[in-house]
Design a protein around this motif. Structure first.
Motif, PDB file in Angstrom:
ATOM      1  N   MET A 122      11.484 -35.021  64.371  1.00 56.28           N
ATOM      2  CA  MET A 122      12.087 -33.977  63.733  1.00 56.28           C
ATOM      3  C   MET A 122      11.314 -32.796  63.590  1.00 56.28           C
ATOM      4  N   LEU A 123      10.107 -32.949  63.674  1.00 56.37           N
ATOM      5  CA  LEU A 123       8.809 -31.877  63.779  1.00 56.37           C
ATOM      6  C   LEU A 123       9.122 -30.883  64.891  1.00 56.37           C
ATOM      7  N   SER A 124       9.560 -31.746  66.139  1.00 56.85           N
ATOM      8  CA  SER A 124       9.906 -30.782  67.591  1.00 56.85           C
ATOM      9  C   SER A 124      10.909 -29.837  67.189  1.00 56.85           C
ATOM     10  N   THR A 125      11.911 -30.085  66.385  1.00 58.37           N
ATOM     11  CA  THR A 125      13.294 -29.280  65.975  1.00 58.37           C
ATOM     12  C   THR A 125      12.615 -28.231  64.944  1.00 58.37           C
ATOM     13  N   LEU A 126      11.756 -28.484  64.087  1.00 67.26           N
ATOM     14  CA  LEU A 126      11.241 -27.653  63.212  1.00 67.26           C
ATOM     15  C   LEU A 126      10.356 -26.456  64.034  1.00 67.26           C
ATOM     16  N   TYR A 127       9.657 -27.050  64.974  1.00 69.52           N
ATOM     17  CA  TYR A 127       8.792 -26.315  65.861  1.00 69.52           C
ATOM     18  C   TYR A 127       9.780 -25.164  66.738  1.00 69.52           C
ATOM     19  N   ARG A 128      10.859 -25.657  67.395  1.00 70.08           N
ATOM     20  CA  ARG A 128      11.747 -24.944  68.143  1.00 70.08           C
ATOM     21  C   ARG A 128      12.469 -23.832  67.216  1.00 70.08           C
ATOM     22  N   GLU A 129      12.919 -24.180  65.947  1.00 68.61           N
ATOM     23  CA  GLU A 129      13.693 -23.283  65.070  1.00 68.61           C
ATOM     24  C   GLU A 129      12.554 -22.135  64.719  1.00 68.61           C
ATOM     25  N   LEU A 130      11.231 -22.588  64.496  1.00 69.38           N
ATOM     26  CA  LEU A 130      10.402 -21.616  64.122  1.00 69.38           C
ATOM     27  C   LEU A 130      10.041 -20.658  65.004  1.00 69.38           C
ATOM     28  N   GLN A 131       9.824 -21.156  66.434  1.00 71.07           N
ATOM     29  CA  GLN A 131       9.707 -20.216  67.397  1.00 71.07           C
ATOM     30  C   GLN A 131      10.969 -19.302  67.747  1.00 71.07           C
ATOM     31  N   ARG A 132      12.134 -19.822  67.527  1.00 67.33           N
ATOM     32  CA  ARG A 132      13.401 -18.931  67.843  1.00 67.33           C
ATOM     33  C   ARG A 132      13.380 -17.819  66.572  1.00 67.33           C
ATOM     34  N   ALA A 133      12.965 -18.311  65.400  1.00 69.91           N
ATOM     35  CA  ALA A 133      13.161 -17.306  64.178  1.00 69.91           C
ATOM     36  C   ALA A 133      11.990 -16.424  64.347  1.00 69.91           C
ATOM     37  N   ASP A 134      10.790 -16.750  65.095  1.00 71.28           N
ATOM     38  CA  ASP A 134       9.753 -15.870  65.279  1.00 71.28           C
ATOM     39  C   ASP A 134       9.877 -14.654  66.014  1.00 71.28           C
ATOM     40  N   LEU A 135      10.575 -14.804  67.154  1.00 71.40           N
ATOM     41  CA  LEU A 135      10.823 -13.998  68.145  1.00 71.40           C
ATOM     42  C   LEU A 135      12.118 -12.980  67.392  1.00 71.40           C
ATOM     43  N   ALA A 136      12.893 -13.284  66.925  1.00 73.61           N
ATOM     44  CA  ALA A 136      13.887 -12.673  66.222  1.00 73.61           C
ATOM     45  C   ALA A 136      13.407 -11.907  65.147  1.00 73.61           C
ATOM     46  N   ILE A 137      12.467 -12.281  64.429  1.00 75.79           N
ATOM     47  CA  ILE A 137      11.967 -11.570  63.299  1.00 75.79           C
ATOM     48  C   ILE A 137      10.996 -10.613  63.943  1.00 75.79           C
ATOM     49  N   ALA A 138      10.299 -10.695  65.087  1.00 74.58           N
ATOM     50  CA  ALA A 138       9.493  -9.724  65.770  1.00 74.58           C
ATOM     51  C   ALA A 138      10.408  -8.375  66.244  1.00 74.58           C
TER      52      ALA A 138
END
Length: 190
Positions: A122-138
């Motif tokens: 489940m942490l791989s899913t958390l990682y992917r969503e953090l990555q997706r959110a990070d790019l959008a936030i930038a």
């Protein structure tokens, strides 16, 4: 939208510091068959702070909760909904970044690299969503810089993601929110 030559992009990543998040030693002590390592490149201050301060704390707590006899079932029931909320928030950020014509400007974006250890699937899913959110936030930061949105609008757009991350951390900590009736009783309000 600005385009960056691939060789320039690779050169810019080479100069980044590798940041060691808090509680790394605690994660390294965990022994599991599903452990994996990945590198995360972070652009936004919100995700940078969360990965640096919270990621391993949450990872360790979720690992412990998923292994405990009394907490395993509660974690199995709660985490899919919490991850779903995080996915909803990160996809919403992507939609908003496109709507406000956000662009990721690699030349001026401050990036940090993290080597992450994932001790549960489940942490791989958390990682992917953090990555997706990070790019959008930038991208939303660039929209604010380009005056497509205001600071207040950007902060309002980020609120669902922030709430989703807080909810995941609260679950990992074992925090159970009180209902209004329980709060009223506790405060002796009738």
């Amino acid at each position: 939208m600005n385009t960056v030559d691939q060789s320039q992009l690779e050169d810019s990543w080479a100069d980044l510091p590798l940041t060691i998040p808090k509680n790394l030693a605690r994660i390294e002590e965990i022994r599991t068959n599903v452990m994996s390592r990945t590198e995360m490149r972070v652009h936004s201050p919100l995700i940078r702070r969360w990965v640096d301060r919270e990621f391993y704390f949450v990872s360790e707590r979720l690992f412990i909760l998923s292994r405990g006899l009394k907490t395993r079932e509660a974690t199995a029931k709660a985490m899919p909904g919490l991850i779903k909320d995080l996915k909803f928030a990160s996809v919403g950020l992507q939609v908003d970044a496109v709507a406000y014509e956000g662009e990721l400007n690699e030349a001026i974006s401050r990036k940090t690299r993290f080597e992450l250890i994932l001790v549960m699937p489940m942490l791989s899913t958390l990682y992917r969503e953090l990555q997706r959110a990070d790019l959008a936030i930038a991208q939303l930061y660039m929209s604010e810089y380009n005056k497509s949105i205001t600071y207040e609008q950007r902060e309002a757009i980020l609120q669902p993601l922030h709430l989703a991350l807080v909810a995941i951390k609260q679950h990992a900590m074992g925090y159970v929110p009180k209902t209004m009736a329980e709060l009223a009783e506790e405060l002796q309000i009738s």
